[in-house]
Design a protein around this motif. Structure first.
Motif, PDB file in Angstrom:
ATOM      1  N   UNK A  57      39.377  24.796  34.554  1.00  0.00           N
ATOM      2  CA  UNK A  57      39.408  25.718  33.421  1.00  0.00           C
ATOM      3  C   UNK A  57      40.577  25.378  32.516  1.00  0.00           C
ATOM      4  N   UNK A  58      40.493  25.891  31.310  1.00  0.00           N
ATOM      5  CA  UNK A  58      41.533  25.657  30.314  1.00  0.00           C
ATOM      6  C   UNK A  58      41.869  26.975  29.644  1.00  0.00           C
ATOM      7  N   UNK A  72      50.981  36.186  15.517  1.00  0.00           N
ATOM      8  CA  UNK A  72      52.323  36.692  15.225  1.00  0.00           C
ATOM      9  C   UNK A  72      52.921  37.138  16.545  1.00  0.00           C
ATOM     10  N   UNK A  73      53.953  37.966  16.511  1.00  0.00           N
ATOM     11  CA  UNK A  73      54.647  38.335  17.741  1.00  0.00           C
ATOM     12  C   UNK A  73      53.798  39.193  18.672  1.00  0.00           C
ATOM     13  N   UNK A  74      52.723  39.813  18.155  1.00  0.00           N
ATOM     14  CA  UNK A  74      51.916  40.711  18.976  1.00  0.00           C
ATOM     15  C   UNK A  74      50.466  40.250  19.138  1.00  0.00           C
ATOM     16  N   UNK A  75      49.907  39.606  18.149  1.00  0.00           N
ATOM     17  CA  UNK A  75      48.484  39.255  18.162  1.00  0.00           C
ATOM     18  C   UNK A  75      48.276  37.795  18.569  1.00  0.00           C
ATOM     19  N   UNK A  76      47.220  37.559  19.368  1.00  0.00           N
ATOM     20  CA  UNK A  76      46.853  36.201  19.769  1.00  0.00           C
ATOM     21  C   UNK A  76      45.338  36.091  19.865  1.00  0.00           C
ATOM     22  N   UNK A  77      44.847  34.880  19.660  1.00  0.00           N
ATOM     23  CA  UNK A  77      43.459  34.554  19.970  1.00  0.00           C
ATOM     24  C   UNK A  77      43.467  33.828  21.309  1.00  0.00           C
ATOM     25  N   UNK A  78      42.617  34.259  22.249  1.00  0.00           N
ATOM     26  CA  UNK A  78      42.630  33.686  23.586  1.00  0.00           C
ATOM     27  C   UNK A  78      41.225  33.224  23.984  1.00  0.00           C
ATOM     28  N   UNK A  79      41.192  32.241  24.860  1.00  0.00           N
ATOM     29  CA  UNK A  79      39.916  31.740  25.380  1.00  0.00           C
ATOM     30  C   UNK A  79      40.180  31.023  26.700  1.00  0.00           C
ATOM     31  N   UNK A  80      39.197  31.066  27.606  1.00  0.00           N
ATOM     32  CA  UNK A  80      39.316  30.368  28.881  1.00  0.00           C
ATOM     33  C   UNK A  80      37.983  29.737  29.257  1.00  0.00           C
ATOM     34  N   UNK A 126      40.508  38.590  21.442  1.00  0.00           N
ATOM     35  CA  UNK A 126      41.658  38.944  20.602  1.00  0.00           C
ATOM     36  C   UNK A 126      42.608  39.776  21.441  1.00  0.00           C
ATOM     37  N   UNK A 127      43.832  39.327  21.564  1.00  0.00           N
ATOM     38  CA  UNK A 127      44.819  39.955  22.455  1.00  0.00           C
ATOM     39  C   UNK A 127      45.920  40.612  21.631  1.00  0.00           C
ATOM     40  N   UNK A 128      46.283  41.825  22.056  1.00  0.00           N
ATOM     41  CA  UNK A 128      47.389  42.541  21.415  1.00  0.00           C
ATOM     42  C   UNK A 128      48.426  42.883  22.469  1.00  0.00           C
ATOM     43  N   UNK A 163      56.070  43.092  26.436  1.00  0.00           N
ATOM     44  CA  UNK A 163      56.003  41.810  27.141  1.00  0.00           C
ATOM     45  C   UNK A 163      55.191  41.896  28.426  1.00  0.00           C
ATOM     46  N   UNK A 164      55.010  43.118  28.949  1.00  0.00           N
ATOM     47  CA  UNK A 164      54.304  43.272  30.225  1.00  0.00           C
ATOM     48  C   UNK A 164      53.028  44.099  30.119  1.00  0.00           C
ATOM     49  N   UNK A 165      52.598  44.449  28.919  1.00  0.00           N
ATOM     50  CA  UNK A 165      51.375  45.232  28.735  1.00  0.00           C
ATOM     51  C   UNK A 165      50.610  44.664  27.545  1.00  0.00           C
ATOM     52  N   UNK A 166      49.328  44.349  27.741  1.00  0.00           N
ATOM     53  CA  UNK A 166      48.523  43.802  26.646  1.00  0.00           C
ATOM     54  C   UNK A 166      47.083  44.300  26.759  1.00  0.00           C
ATOM     55  N   UNK A 167      46.388  44.256  25.628  1.00  0.00           N
ATOM     56  CA  UNK A 167      44.981  44.644  25.569  1.00  0.00           C
ATOM     57  C   UNK A 167      44.203  43.490  24.952  1.00  0.00           C
ATOM     58  N   UNK A 168      43.161  43.021  25.643  1.00  0.00           N
ATOM     59  CA  UNK A 168      42.351  41.898  25.172  1.00  0.00           C
ATOM     60  C   UNK A 168      40.889  42.312  25.115  1.00  0.00           C
ATOM     61  N   UNK A 169      40.277  42.120  23.965  1.00  0.00           N
ATOM     62  CA  UNK A 169      38.843  42.373  23.810  1.00  0.00           C
ATOM     63  C   UNK A 169      38.138  41.024  23.752  1.00  0.00           C
ATOM     64  N   UNK A 170      37.149  40.837  24.644  1.00  0.00           N
ATOM     65  CA  UNK A 170      36.562  39.522  24.852  1.00  0.00           C
ATOM     66  C   UNK A 170      35.042  39.569  24.807  1.00  0.00           C
ATOM     67  N   UNK A 171      34.451  38.502  24.281  1.00  0.00           N
ATOM     68  CA  UNK A 171      33.015  38.247  24.391  1.00  0.00           C
ATOM     69  C   UNK A 171      32.853  36.989  25.233  1.00  0.00           C
ATOM     70  N   UNK A 172      32.071  37.080  26.317  1.00  0.00           N
ATOM     71  CA  UNK A 172      31.941  35.975  27.259  1.00  0.00           C
ATOM     72  C   UNK A 172      30.475  35.664  27.508  1.00  0.00           C
ATOM     73  N   UNK A 173      30.152  34.376  27.534  1.00  0.00           N
ATOM     74  CA  UNK A 173      28.817  33.902  27.919  1.00  0.00           C
ATOM     75  C   UNK A 173      28.955  33.092  29.193  1.00  0.00           C
ATOM     76  N   UNK A 174      28.083  33.372  30.170  1.00  0.00           N
ATOM     77  CA  UNK A 174      28.131  32.691  31.451  1.00  0.00           C
ATOM     78  C   UNK A 174      26.734  32.242  31.853  1.00  0.00           C
ATOM     79  N   UNK A 175      26.629  31.046  32.410  1.00  0.00           N
ATOM     80  CA  UNK A 175      25.344  30.532  32.884  1.00  0.00           C
ATOM     81  C   UNK A 175      25.549  29.837  34.217  1.00  0.00           C
ATOM     82  N   UNK A 176      24.637  30.101  35.166  1.00  0.00           N
ATOM     83  CA  UNK A 176      24.669  29.436  36.456  1.00  0.00           C
ATOM     84  C   UNK A 176      23.408  28.591  36.612  1.00  0.00           C
TER      85      UNK A 176
END
Length: 278
Positions: free
Chosen positions: A194-195, A202-210, A237-239, A243-256
């Motif tokens: 995984x990656x 900025x100091x609070x907002x990030x775009x995340x993906x795994x 999108x992560x807020x 430094x020890x508390x964050x909220x991330x809203x994610x859309x995920x697609x998974x296939x097996x």
């Protein structure tokens, strides 16, 4: 992967017995704080306690994780780990931990499951790379800690590193696991690649993906010869509240995919996740 009480006798054949990407606690593989020189601080060897976890209400369009009979639902997933961290040398760290996790579905109760585990990790930091050996004693339950489905012992080895490019951090991880279990059908090899990607806005907002790839090779019982592959991609999108508390809203697609046709499925999941560490 999902089962109800009456399915327990045949879980090895029809149940995936292979946890989803959520089974990987990525924070387990983050870099540990660098220890001070061995002789410079008298309290150097003192370990430290912490509690980390997440809470995530999530919508899925395939609550039973099956190829057929797709049903949408919402589930609630608390995931909490208690850790004891310390260093043996500047570059060699250890972690002892206990983790509890479950998924409780609003409608499809047959999909409810829970996991309890205890483990130990030893990590060597070498030139920016982290090499870990991990042992985990795990109990999988049918329902929310209702009936014990099987117990297992996982032996793992991993390599990970963080790369920073401007405001982006890339965290590749390779993990190889063999599972010993009292249920023959649950015994298998598992490979994860995984990656982790985080781009700070900025100091609070990030775009995340795994993005993630997993491969399974089952070795015993009715699952002998079975091979599964799992692919997932997500964007979130992560807020950072702190430094020890964050909220991330994610859309995920998974296939097996699998050489057992009934184990093939696809799934879309959408939801927020609150992460915390104390």
């Amino acid at each position: 992967m999902r089962r109800s009480g009456f399915l327990l006798p045949i879980v090895g054949l029809l149940g995936a017995s292979t946890a989803r990407a959520a089974d990987l606690d990525l924070t387990e593989f983050k870099a540990s704080p660098i220890a001070p020189p061995y002789y410079s601080v008298p309290s150097y060897a003192a370990p430290s306690w912490s509690i980390v976890g997440s809470i995530s209400p999530t919508f899925t369009d395939n609550a039973l994780f099956t190829r057929d009979n797709r049903k949408p639902d919402v589930y609630y997933e608390p995931d909490v780990t208690v850790r004891l961290d310390g260093h043996l040398t500047n570059d060699l760290s250890y972690r002892l931990y206990a983790r509890a996790q479950y998924e409780a579905f609003a409608t499809e109760k047959d999909s409810n499951f829970a996991v309890a585990r205890m483990g130990a990790r030893l990590t060597e930091n070498w030139d920016g790379w982290r090499f870990s050996a991990i042992y985990e004693n795990r109990y999988d339950f049918d329902g929310v800690y209702r009936d014990l489905a099987f117990a297992s012992n996982d032996v793992m080895g991993s390599v990970a590193r963080d790369f920073r490019v401007n405001n982006a951090t890339f965290s590749p991880l390779l993990l190889l696991t063999y599972r010993f279990s009292d249920l023959a059908e649950a015994r298998r090899w598992r490979f994860d690649a995984l990656l982790g990607i985080e781009v700070k806005l900025d100091s609070r907002w990030s775009i995340v993906s795994t993005p993630l790839f997993e491969a399974y090779w089952f070795t015993d019982g009715l699952n002998t010869g079975r091979q599964d592959q799992l692919y997932s991609a997500d964007i979130g999108l992560k807020y950072n509240f702190a430094s020890n508390v964050s909220l991330t809203t994610t859309v995920l697609y998974e296939a097996r995919t699998s050489n057992v046709p009934l184990r093939r499925y696809r799934d879309v999941r959408i939801g927020p996740r609150l992460d915390f560490a104390f």
